[in-house]
Design a protein around this motif. Sequence first.
Motif: not given
Length: 322
Positions: A46-50, A67-72, A77-80
């Motif tokens: 995304s434009g400003e992803h994380a 939009r497509n999520g973040t992973y660790v 991990i949930g939005s926000g």
Amino acid sequence: VAAFVCYRRMARLQQAKDGVSWMLPARCLLGRSRACTIRLAEPEVSGEHALIRWESGVWVLQDLQSRNGTYVDGRHIGSGQRVGLSPNSVIGFGRPDGYVLVDAGAPQAFAVRVGEAGPAVEAQGGFLVLPDPGRPELTIYRSAQGWAIEQAGEAHPVEDGETVHTSTGPWLLHLPELLTETCNLEAAAPTVGSLMLRFCVSRDEEYIELLALHGGRTIDLKARAHHYPLLLLARARLADHTLPSDQQGWVHQDELLRLLRSDSNRLHIDVYRIRRQLAEAGIADAAQIVERRAGTRQLRIGVPRLEIIPLTRNAVPAVRAL
């Protein structure tokens, strides 16, 4: 001496595919937007992803409703949501992997060239020197009042995010709130003001040993060429010992250069080297070994307790140690 020192490499985010890495400032916005600190080119980003930031001694990753999520480490991990990171954590933006957090130490000062690709310049021993230590046109360090910059014999405050200029072009500064992490030590690190410096000088002044005494400890700073400017400043301060402390030992830079038979570039290199040597020996505020009086181009040694004695050895090297 080693008991005072606590070093960790600063954090970097590394792309697993090709090994490209970025140093992490204390607050780092990631995404495809031009507003991001680190711009990622993948279309799923995304434009400003994380956001990655340094909080209470740990790196924390927060998804910014991408939009497509973040992973660790493979976990979505949930939005926000905010998640603490560990060294070698595998991070993914829009997919389960792709990046690794390496050298997860506290943020340190660094600078990047404006508008040009190339490696960042990282602070060494607590001092950020631009464009490089061999050409110290600018020296940035943390003072008692905050970040300070020395240029052309003058010192003044500087802030995170400022652009500074050298002969090689403009540089963007990344200056963290804390330069180094706090270490849990049994003994407090010595400061410049708490030291007593003892100069042991050969008759021809071609060989100068320097000892820093702190309580019952002796820090052997060996014999170095950059001790000679410090010796001249020590003599000036000792000559003024009857004056109030804030008036002792100030020497105009041009006069010091005349005594040294040197130029300002060489002096800046020597000042950087003695500061870094003290920082590596565990002196908490090593930058204060050479103080500058604002607006005057005057400088002095920052240690009030000084001793200059003849070197008692029967034989010493013919040239100053480098």
